[in-house]
Scaffold this motif. Structure first.
Motif, PDB file in Angstrom:
ATOM      1  N   SER A 131     -11.124   8.592   4.159  1.00  0.00           N
ATOM      2  CA  SER A 131     -10.774   9.979   4.447  1.00  0.00           C
ATOM      3  C   SER A 131     -10.046  10.078   5.784  1.00  0.00           C
ATOM      4  CB  SER A 131     -12.035  10.836   4.456  1.00  0.00           C
ATOM      5  OG  SER A 131     -11.720  12.172   4.735  1.00  0.00           O
ATOM      6  N   ALA A 132     -10.542   9.369   6.778  1.00  0.00           N
ATOM      7  CA  ALA A 132      -9.892   9.360   8.093  1.00  0.00           C
ATOM      8  C   ALA A 132      -8.496   8.749   8.029  1.00  0.00           C
ATOM      9  CB  ALA A 132     -10.750   8.592   9.100  1.00  0.00           C
ATOM     10  N   MET A 133      -8.273   7.901   7.033  1.00  0.00           N
ATOM     11  CA  MET A 133      -6.955   7.271   6.869  1.00  0.00           C
ATOM     12  C   MET A 133      -6.063   8.065   5.911  1.00  0.00           C
ATOM     13  SD  MET A 133      -7.898   3.222   6.929  1.00  0.00           S
ATOM     14  CE  MET A 133      -6.185   2.705   7.121  1.00  0.00           C
TER      15      MET A 133
ATOM     16  N   ALA B 241      -2.329   5.706   6.028  1.00  0.00           N
ATOM     17  CA  ALA B 241      -1.858   4.789   4.985  1.00  0.00           C
ATOM     18  C   ALA B 241      -2.317   5.190   3.590  1.00  0.00           C
ATOM     19  CB  ALA B 241      -2.327   3.368   5.286  1.00  0.00           C
ATOM     20  N   PHE B 242      -3.419   5.916   3.481  1.00  0.00           N
ATOM     21  CA  PHE B 242      -3.958   6.259   2.169  1.00  0.00           C
ATOM     22  C   PHE B 242      -3.700   7.716   1.782  1.00  0.00           C
ATOM     23  CE2 PHE B 242      -6.493   2.592   3.612  1.00  0.00           C
ATOM     24  CZ  PHE B 242      -6.098   1.708   2.628  1.00  0.00           C
TER      25      PHE B 242
ATOM     26  N   VAL C 222       0.843  -1.197   0.000  1.00  0.00           N
ATOM     27  CA  VAL C 222       0.000   0.000   0.000  1.00  0.00           C
ATOM     28  C   VAL C 222       0.878   1.246   0.000  1.00  0.00           C
ATOM     29  CG1 VAL C 222      -1.702   1.325   1.319  1.00  0.00           C
ATOM     30  CG2 VAL C 222      -2.009  -1.134   1.011  1.00  0.00           C
ATOM     31  N   GLY C 223       1.959   1.218   0.748  1.00  0.00           N
ATOM     32  CA  GLY C 223       2.865   2.363   0.786  1.00  0.00           C
ATOM     33  C   GLY C 223       3.471   2.684  -0.567  1.00  0.00           C
TER      34      GLY C 223
ATOM     35  N   LEU D 185      -8.536  -5.699   8.792  1.00  0.00           N
ATOM     36  CA  LEU D 185      -7.336  -5.560   7.968  1.00  0.00           C
ATOM     37  C   LEU D 185      -6.884  -4.097   7.940  1.00  0.00           C
ATOM     38  CD1 LEU D 185      -6.523  -7.172   4.621  1.00  0.00           C
ATOM     39  CD2 LEU D 185      -6.511  -4.710   4.762  1.00  0.00           C
ATOM     40  N   LEU D 186      -7.810  -3.186   7.727  1.00  0.00           N
ATOM     41  CA  LEU D 186      -7.448  -1.774   7.655  1.00  0.00           C
ATOM     42  C   LEU D 186      -6.965  -1.232   8.994  1.00  0.00           C
ATOM     43  CD1 LEU D 186     -10.293  -0.542   5.289  1.00  0.00           C
ATOM     44  CD2 LEU D 186      -7.888  -0.955   4.711  1.00  0.00           C
TER      45      LEU D 186
END
Length: 182
Positions: free
Chosen positions: A127-129, A97-98, A65-66, A89-90
């Motif tokens: 959005s929070a991530m 992360a996003f 993901v990175g 998982l998230l």
């Protein structure tokens, strides 16, 4: 570097949400985009249940993901939201992360009643991530996905066109990001 990481939030081996995600991957590959795939089944259940941030599989997920420029997430709707196992998982991902990633949510549901789950459950989570570019997303009613005798996916024409348009929007976004970076 992977341009796109796909994450399947369905624990079932044979699911419509996984099939539509595979179809989306095929559409992306026509644009010569590197793709890495992750499913909730790739992580040991114990790591998900106990929140094992040190798991090699979790580290691999975090790295993929990175490195990605975009993430396509597919999940069925359970009780008006994404699956609990996808949330587990998230939860193992870093807080942001996003950040700077383009997100394309694909959601399948038994009826049109859960259409707003993308706007009211999925988008706020990403959005929070840290995600700032979340595409409109594609909501698919399960009856709009069929399988032929060879077990190949067949989408209603409306859904197929919306999915193709969303993938094209994702590709255009990635292309624009590359042009700006140069």
């Amino acid at each position: 570097m992977y341009k796109i990481v796909t994450i399947s939030g369905n624990p079932s081996l044979t699911s419509r949400s996984a099939a539509i995600l595979n179809y989306a991957q095929e559409l992306c590959s026509k644009h010569q985009i590197e793709i890495a795939s992750i499913t909730v089944r790739d992580l040991p259940p114990e790591d998900l249940i106990y929140g094992n941030f040190e798991s090699p599989e979790v580290k691999k997920l975090q790295l993929l993901v990175g490195q990605a420029e975009a993430v396509i997430i597919s999940t069925p709707v359970y009780n008006s939201s994404y699956t609990g196992i996808l949330k587990a998982l998230l939860d193992l991902m870093p807080q942001y992360a996003f950040a700077s990633k383009t997100i394309l949510p694909i959601v399948t549901g038994g009826s049109i009643n859960h259409l707003l789950s993308i706007d009211y459950a999925i988008k706020p989570l990403f959005s929070a991530m840290g995600a700032t570019h979340i595409l409109k997303g594609v909501y698919v009613v399960s009856s709009q996905i069929q399988f032929n005798e060879q077990k190949e996916i067949q989408l209603d024409s409306d859904i197929e066109q919306r999915l193709k348009a969303s993938i094209q929007e994702l590709v255009n976004t990635l292309t624009q990001k590359q042009l700006v970076a140069v």
